[in-house]
Design a protein around this motif. Structure first.
Motif, PDB file in Angstrom:
ATOM      1  N   GLY A 257      44.387  11.220   9.781  1.00  0.00           N
ATOM      2  CA  GLY A 257      43.741  12.125   8.327  1.00  0.00           C
ATOM      3  C   GLY A 257      45.425  11.701   7.878  1.00  0.00           C
ATOM      4  O   GLY A 257      45.021  11.607   6.632  1.00  0.00           O
ATOM      5  N   ARG A 258      45.892  10.502   8.151  1.00  0.00           N
ATOM      6  CA  ARG A 258      47.391  10.112   7.074  1.00  0.00           C
ATOM      7  C   ARG A 258      47.011   9.114   6.322  1.00  0.00           C
ATOM      8  O   ARG A 258      47.923   9.239   5.273  1.00  0.00           O
ATOM      9  N   ILE A 259      46.029   8.361   6.711  1.00  0.00           N
ATOM     10  CA  ILE A 259      46.266   7.321   5.468  1.00  0.00           C
ATOM     11  C   ILE A 259      44.684   6.878   5.109  1.00  0.00           C
ATOM     12  O   ILE A 259      43.637   7.600   5.936  1.00  0.00           O
ATOM     13  N   ASN A 260      44.150   6.184   3.640  1.00  0.00           N
ATOM     14  CA  ASN A 260      43.270   5.959   3.756  1.00  0.00           C
ATOM     15  C   ASN A 260      42.992   4.394   4.090  1.00  0.00           C
ATOM     16  O   ASN A 260      43.652   3.580   3.617  1.00  0.00           O
ATOM     17  N   ALA A 261      41.752   3.803   4.451  1.00  0.00           N
ATOM     18  CA  ALA A 261      41.937   2.637   5.294  1.00  0.00           C
ATOM     19  C   ALA A 261      40.915   1.816   4.803  1.00  0.00           C
ATOM     20  O   ALA A 261      39.538   2.687   4.164  1.00  0.00           O
ATOM     21  N   VAL A 262      40.859   0.250   3.430  1.00  0.00           N
ATOM     22  CA  VAL A 262      40.798  -0.133   2.716  1.00  0.00           C
ATOM     23  C   VAL A 262      39.842  -1.408   3.037  1.00  0.00           C
ATOM     24  O   VAL A 262      40.711  -2.056   2.703  1.00  0.00           O
ATOM     25  N   LEU A 263      38.759  -1.003   3.840  1.00  0.00           N
ATOM     26  CA  LEU A 263      38.859  -3.366   4.938  1.00  0.00           C
ATOM     27  C   LEU A 263      37.326  -4.282   3.872  1.00  0.00           C
ATOM     28  O   LEU A 263      36.276  -3.194   4.423  1.00  0.00           O
ATOM     29  N   ASP A 264      37.298  -4.770   4.648  1.00  0.00           N
ATOM     30  CA  ASP A 264      36.682  -5.969   4.350  1.00  0.00           C
ATOM     31  C   ASP A 264      36.545  -6.769   5.559  1.00  0.00           C
ATOM     32  O   ASP A 264      35.221  -7.902   5.855  1.00  0.00           O
ATOM     33  N   VAL A 265      37.253  -6.866   6.303  1.00  0.00           N
ATOM     34  CA  VAL A 265      36.954  -7.013   7.837  1.00  0.00           C
ATOM     35  C   VAL A 265      37.900  -6.717   8.734  1.00  0.00           C
ATOM     36  O   VAL A 265      38.628  -5.442   8.511  1.00  0.00           O
ATOM     37  N   TYR A 266      37.597  -7.461  10.198  1.00  0.00           N
ATOM     38  CA  TYR A 266      37.534  -6.276  11.312  1.00  0.00           C
ATOM     39  C   TYR A 266      37.550  -7.039  12.642  1.00  0.00           C
ATOM     40  O   TYR A 266      37.894  -8.171  12.909  1.00  0.00           O
ATOM     41  N   ASP A 267      38.702  -6.483  13.709  1.00  0.00           N
ATOM     42  CA  ASP A 267      38.809  -7.288  14.657  1.00  0.00           C
ATOM     43  C   ASP A 267      37.347  -7.967  15.438  1.00  0.00           C
ATOM     44  O   ASP A 267      37.299  -9.106  15.728  1.00  0.00           O
ATOM     45  N   LYS A 268      36.504  -6.954  15.413  1.00  0.00           N
ATOM     46  CA  LYS A 268      34.999  -7.542  15.636  1.00  0.00           C
ATOM     47  C   LYS A 268      33.864  -7.712  14.890  1.00  0.00           C
ATOM     48  O   LYS A 268      33.891  -6.782  14.281  1.00  0.00           O
ATOM     49  N   GLU A 269      33.162  -8.593  14.689  1.00  0.00           N
ATOM     50  CA  GLU A 269      32.544  -8.919  13.482  1.00  0.00           C
ATOM     51  C   GLU A 269      31.384  -9.163  14.048  1.00  0.00           C
ATOM     52  O   GLU A 269      31.205 -10.577  14.700  1.00  0.00           O
ATOM     53  N   PRO A 270      29.875  -8.945  13.342  1.00  0.00           N
ATOM     54  CA  PRO A 270      29.832  -7.778  12.486  1.00  0.00           C
ATOM     55  C   PRO A 270      30.930  -6.092  13.746  1.00  0.00           C
ATOM     56  O   PRO A 270      30.422  -6.293  15.245  1.00  0.00           O
TER      57      PRO A 270
END
Length: 323
Positions: A257-270
């Motif tokens: 709960g320390r940060i907010n992750a706002v992501l459009d990309v990932y290590d593995k996609e999908p």
């Protein structure tokens, strides 16, 4: 008949983004909407293909996979280069590689526009608010948002997209600071940002947006020690490439709960269905939409068709591995 595979059409946009009729009159076209689970699945599905028309880095083509495609004669890539394609292996195997570079303007800032949208969505809890409204609720249960004016936006990578994001931050009356390994004070100032040390940027920013090209040098550029420096509640936005950020450290910080992750990309996609980021409340997640707008598809797919037709005519164009 020549067999052509159009790969990774994840949003089912390929057919409507170009005129495929002439190519369809000369070849058997197969559109693949789903990603391959692994190399074995890709090899089995593409074994009879003469031509592959790919979409960015969605399916990787290392030498190990290319060797399992004995009929392959041409690969069309979108964009100028694709890091996940072994160009040397293609040349050794006699596979012509053509790109779509030199097209129209397309949508050069679409990814930065998405980053701005994600920043505002996270700051004002827009995804939760929307879900609450659709479930019949109103304000109860929707987190209280924060104003961005006066806050600090840190930008990691101040190239074309990072500079555009700096302009967006300035328009929101945010303080904009930036860092990248070779960034100079003059270049930062020209983009409307103040040059900062990496540690300072990570520690003082209320929101951090990553805009770097993935390379062996930049992989993991945001590491565990960087994430540890971030303010509690800070927003970390990544619309570039997943491996730029240490995923284990990112997931740990989100789970705590320390940060907010706002992501459009990932290590593995999908992103795998059971990935812990999907279940976290302090995330805003989109499925790699950054460059994927109508203007991009209307640039990429017609040029892919042109490349395939030119190859079938015996006069390939936009060839990357010309001998």
């Amino acid at each position: 008949m020549v067999k052509i595979a159009i790969l990774d059409d994840w949003q089912d946009v390929a057919r409507g983004s170009a005129d495929w009729s002439l190519l369809a009159s000369r070849a058997d076209l197969t559109f693949f909407a789903d990603a391959f689970d692994n190399e074995d699945q890709a090899a089995a599905a593409l074994a009879d293909s003469d031509i592959l028309l790919t979409m960015r880095e969605r399916t990787a083509f290392p030498a190990t996979l290319l060797r399992r495609l004995p009929k392959l004669r041409m690969i069309g890539i979108t964009g100028a280069n694709v890091a996940t394609l072994d160009l040397a292996a293609c040349s050794r195997q006699g596979v012509v590689v053509c790109n779509t570079a030199g097209g129209g303007s397309g949508a050069p800032f679409a990814t930065a526009e998405l980053a701005l949208g994600l920043l505002i969505a996270a700051a004002r809890a827009i995804p939760v608010a929307d879900a609450t409204m659709r479930a019949g609720g109103f304000q109860r249960g929707v987190p209280v948002g924060v104003s961005l004016a006066g806050k600090t936006l840190g930008i990691v990578g101040l190239g074309r997209l990072g500079s555009r994001m700096a302009r967006y931050g300035a328009a929101l009356d945010m303080k904009v600071i930036a860092w990248s390994p070779n960034l100079t004070e003059a270049r930062a100032e020209a983009a409307g940002a103040r040059l900062a040390r990496k540690a300072e940027l990570m520690a003082v920013s209320d929101a951090i947006s990553v805009h770097m090209v993935l390379s062996p040098r930049s992989r993991g550029v945001i590491g565990a020690e960087d994430i540890d420096l971030m303010k509690t509640g800070a927003i970390l936005i990544n619309t570039s490439r997943g491996p730029l950020i240490d995923q284990g450290a990112l997931v740990a910080a989100v789970r705590a709960g320390r940060i907010n992750a706002v992501l459009d990309v990932y290590d593995k996609e999908p992103l795998p269905r059971d990935h812990p980021l999907r279940a976290a409340g302090n995330t805003v997640l989109t499925p790699h939409l950054g460059y994927g707008v109508e203007e991009t598809w209307r640039d990429f797919y017609p040029r892919s068709v042109e490349n395939a037709l030119a190859f079938l005519d015996g006069a390939p164009i936009r060839v990357l591995n010309a001998s």
